[in-house]
Design a protein around this motif. Structure first.
Motif, PDB file in Angstrom:
ATOM      1  N   GLU A   1       0.744  -0.969   0.020  1.00  0.00           N
ATOM      2  CA  GLU A   1      -0.016   0.039   0.222  1.00  0.00           C
ATOM      3  C   GLU A   1       0.896   1.250   0.108  1.00  0.00           C
ATOM      4  O   GLU A   1       1.725   1.327   0.599  1.00  0.00           O
ATOM      5  CB  GLU A   1      -1.027   0.194   1.173  1.00  0.00           C
ATOM      6  CG  GLU A   1      -1.971   1.232   1.104  1.00  0.00           C
ATOM      7  CD  GLU A   1      -2.836   0.961   0.066  1.00  0.00           C
ATOM      8  OE1 GLU A   1      -3.519   2.104  -0.301  1.00  0.00           O
ATOM      9  OE2 GLU A   1      -3.565  -0.241  -0.159  1.00  0.00           O
ATOM     10  N   VAL A   2       0.597   2.158  -0.647  1.00  0.00           N
ATOM     11  CA  VAL A   2       1.192   3.363  -0.972  1.00  0.00           C
ATOM     12  C   VAL A   2       0.487   4.466  -0.772  1.00  0.00           C
ATOM     13  O   VAL A   2      -0.732   4.559  -1.200  1.00  0.00           O
ATOM     14  CB  VAL A   2       1.952   3.487  -2.395  1.00  0.00           C
ATOM     15  CG1 VAL A   2       2.645   4.826  -2.728  1.00  0.00           C
ATOM     16  CG2 VAL A   2       3.143   2.524  -2.430  1.00  0.00           C
ATOM     17  N   ARG A   3       0.973   5.652  -0.153  1.00  0.00           N
ATOM     18  CA  ARG A   3       0.278   6.815   0.032  1.00  0.00           C
ATOM     19  C   ARG A   3       1.078   7.928  -0.474  1.00  0.00           C
ATOM     20  O   ARG A   3       2.266   7.977   0.044  1.00  0.00           O
ATOM     21  CB  ARG A   3      -0.427   7.153   1.337  1.00  0.00           C
ATOM     22  CG  ARG A   3      -1.661   5.994   1.712  1.00  0.00           C
ATOM     23  CD  ARG A   3      -2.087   6.207   3.159  1.00  0.00           C
ATOM     24  NE  ARG A   3      -3.012   7.359   3.322  1.00  0.00           N
ATOM     25  CZ  ARG A   3      -3.649   7.661   4.223  1.00  0.00           C
ATOM     26  NH1 ARG A   3      -3.449   7.050   5.535  1.00  0.00           N
ATOM     27  NH2 ARG A   3      -4.349   8.928   4.428  1.00  0.00           N
ATOM     28  N   MET A   4       0.583   9.053  -0.958  1.00  0.00           N
ATOM     29  CA  MET A   4       1.610  10.257  -0.969  1.00  0.00           C
ATOM     30  C   MET A   4       0.647  11.436  -0.472  1.00  0.00           C
ATOM     31  O   MET A   4      -0.428  11.663  -0.889  1.00  0.00           O
ATOM     32  CB  MET A   4       1.610  10.619  -2.450  1.00  0.00           C
ATOM     33  CG  MET A   4       2.761  11.596  -2.743  1.00  0.00           C
ATOM     34  SD  MET A   4       2.332  13.289  -2.335  1.00  0.00           S
ATOM     35  CE  MET A   4       1.874  14.087  -3.855  1.00  0.00           C
ATOM     36  N   ILE A   5       1.112  12.090   0.665  1.00  0.00           N
ATOM     37  CA  ILE A   5       0.300  12.897   1.277  1.00  0.00           C
ATOM     38  C   ILE A   5       1.292  14.362   1.289  1.00  0.00           C
ATOM     39  O   ILE A   5       2.507  14.680   1.681  1.00  0.00           O
ATOM     40  CB  ILE A   5       0.239  12.856   2.741  1.00  0.00           C
ATOM     41  CG1 ILE A   5      -0.762  11.391   2.825  1.00  0.00           C
ATOM     42  CG2 ILE A   5      -0.532  13.674   3.536  1.00  0.00           C
ATOM     43  CD1 ILE A   5      -0.721  10.842   4.135  1.00  0.00           C
ATOM     44  N   ASP A   6       0.808  15.313   0.590  1.00  0.00           N
ATOM     45  CA  ASP A   6       1.343  16.724   0.331  1.00  0.00           C
ATOM     46  C   ASP A   6       0.631  17.676   1.300  1.00  0.00           C
ATOM     47  O   ASP A   6      -0.653  17.965   1.604  1.00  0.00           O
ATOM     48  CB  ASP A   6       0.941  17.179  -1.052  1.00  0.00           C
ATOM     49  CG  ASP A   6       1.882  18.083  -1.635  1.00  0.00           C
ATOM     50  OD1 ASP A   6       2.611  18.777  -0.731  1.00  0.00           O
ATOM     51  OD2 ASP A   6       1.598  18.599  -2.799  1.00  0.00           O
ATOM     52  N   ILE A   7       1.640  18.113   2.096  1.00  0.00           N
ATOM     53  CA  ILE A   7       1.137  19.001   3.154  1.00  0.00           C
ATOM     54  C   ILE A   7       1.948  20.421   3.001  1.00  0.00           C
ATOM     55  O   ILE A   7       2.939  20.496   3.044  1.00  0.00           O
ATOM     56  CB  ILE A   7       1.537  18.569   4.513  1.00  0.00           C
ATOM     57  CG1 ILE A   7       0.923  17.074   4.625  1.00  0.00           C
ATOM     58  CG2 ILE A   7       1.267  19.315   5.771  1.00  0.00           C
ATOM     59  CD1 ILE A   7       1.362  16.287   6.135  1.00  0.00           C
ATOM     60  N   TRP A   8       0.970  21.455   3.000  1.00  0.00           N
ATOM     61  CA  TRP A   8       1.567  22.826   2.959  1.00  0.00           C
ATOM     62  C   TRP A   8       0.288  23.814   3.284  1.00  0.00           C
ATOM     63  O   TRP A   8      -0.546  23.959   2.305  1.00  0.00           O
ATOM     64  CB  TRP A   8       2.140  23.208   1.495  1.00  0.00           C
ATOM     65  CG  TRP A   8       2.870  24.609   1.410  1.00  0.00           C
ATOM     66  CD1 TRP A   8       3.132  25.216   2.535  1.00  0.00           C
ATOM     67  CD2 TRP A   8       2.779  25.227   0.389  1.00  0.00           C
ATOM     68  NE1 TRP A   8       3.738  26.516   2.145  1.00  0.00           N
ATOM     69  CE2 TRP A   8       3.552  26.473   0.664  1.00  0.00           C
ATOM     70  CE3 TRP A   8       2.726  25.079  -0.888  1.00  0.00           C
ATOM     71  CZ2 TRP A   8       3.982  27.516  -0.125  1.00  0.00           C
ATOM     72  CZ3 TRP A   8       3.137  26.065  -1.905  1.00  0.00           C
ATOM     73  CH2 TRP A   8       3.621  27.239  -1.471  1.00  0.00           C
ATOM     74  N   HIS A   9       0.343  24.104   4.347  1.00  0.00           N
ATOM     75  CA  HIS A   9      -1.028  25.133   4.827  1.00  0.00           C
ATOM     76  C   HIS A   9      -2.328  24.327   4.584  1.00  0.00           C
ATOM     77  O   HIS A   9      -3.185  24.815   3.836  1.00  0.00           O
ATOM     78  CB  HIS A   9      -0.961  26.630   4.215  1.00  0.00           C
ATOM     79  CG  HIS A   9       0.259  27.209   4.446  1.00  0.00           C
ATOM     80  ND1 HIS A   9       0.591  27.447   5.722  1.00  0.00           N
ATOM     81  CD2 HIS A   9       1.164  27.874   3.767  1.00  0.00           C
ATOM     82  CE1 HIS A   9       1.709  28.230   5.536  1.00  0.00           C
ATOM     83  NE2 HIS A   9       2.180  28.526   4.368  1.00  0.00           N
ATOM     84  N   GLY A  10      -2.133  22.938   5.050  1.00  0.00           N
ATOM     85  CA  GLY A  10      -3.513  22.070   4.551  1.00  0.00           C
ATOM     86  C   GLY A  10      -2.926  20.745   3.961  1.00  0.00           C
ATOM     87  O   GLY A  10      -1.603  20.575   3.699  1.00  0.00           O
TER      88      GLY A  10
END
Length: 277
Positions: free
Chosen positions: A201-210
């Motif tokens: 299982e892969v996830r990509m979480i982009d975090i920047w002011h949200g």
């Protein structure tokens, strides 16, 4: 001016359950500003523009835009654009092989098999600093005891990569309410028990002011595959699932081929027409 246009779904065997892509097949003559403006208008993760190649070995040149910036390389735009080009009548110079010119150079796409697959570009592997890892774990509410390995992976995009003990640990990660003063893209990997439909299982979480989670990320999966190969663990084909946490059904097919790593998946053309743009 009228321009041919395709919208497709990438990296899923189920149409509308993958990652959407807008492809402008006749991008010649558009300014950078016009491309960026149109990409922002589509509100898709990426929009691409096909142009005549500058490299004599390439079949076409590709420019890739998010809603806010241009990317040197991305995985699902590579597969989706390649298959859109073929769907629209493109004929590769070499049968079964498409050569795409983009920001990272020439990327080869094998179109001879059941699913198209691109050759993963070279990936720089660096240690992930302890403070950076710790802040990512806090943001995603991950127990440090679940961490197996970490690295910074660079293949155009820059990934803060964390391998966790299993797929369940990946799915438990929770970034709700997290924020950083600068954009950070965090990739997670965890193995499923043997014998299932997917191996990881892969996830990509982009975090920047949200928080923004990507449905399926070809470039991250390519970087992970290169990392697994460098670690001596990529010895047979595998399937990575992605998107389950946000209701998608992504399947990324990875296989080693000599020194290369091929990253493939299904592509479905959903919409085609003409833009007055």
């Amino acid at each position: 001016m009228q321009r041919r246009f395709i919208q497709c779904d990438v990296f899923s065997p189920l149409a509308t359950r993958g990652n959407g892509l807008a492809v402008v097949l006749d991008g010649e003559g558009l300014s950078d500003e016009a491309m960026q403006r149109f990409a922002a208008w589509t509100q898709l993760a990426e929009t691409t523009f096909l142009l005549p190649p500058q490299d004599p070995d390439a079949d076409y040149r590709l420019r890739i835009f998010t809603t806010t910036r241009e990317l040197p390389f991305a995985g699902h735009p590579t597969l989706g654009s390649c298959m859109s080009w073929l769907h629209a009548g493109g004929v590769p110079r070499t049968p079964g092989l498409v050569r795409q010119e983009c920001g990272v150079g020439l990327v080869e796409v094998d179109v001879s098999a059941e699913r198209p697959a691109f050759v993963a570009p070279p990936t720089r592997i660096e240690p992930l600093e302890e403070a950076v890892l710790a802040s990512a774990l806090r943001a995603l509410r991950i127990d440090p005891a679940d961490v197996v390995a970490s690295a910074r992976l660079v293949n155009g995009p820059v990934w803060e990569f964390i391998e966790l003990r299993d797929a369940d640990a990946v799915l438990r990660a929770d970034a709700s309410g997290a924020s950083f003063p600068q954009e950070r893209a965090i990739g997670l990997l965890g193995a499923y028990p043997p014998g299932g439909e997917a191996d990881f299982e892969v996830r990509m979480i982009d975090i920047w002011h949200g928080v923004k989670e990507d449905p399926i990320t070809g470039s991250l999966n390519a970087a992970i595959a290169r990392w697994l190969k460098a670690d001596g663990r990529l010895v047979a084909p595998y399937v990575a699932a992605q998107g389950r946490a946000i209701g998608r059904h992504g399947r990324v097919h990875v296989r080693p081929r000599g020194e290369d790593v091929l990253v493939g998946g299904d592509v479905t053309v959903l919409i085609e027409g003409v833009l007055d743009f």
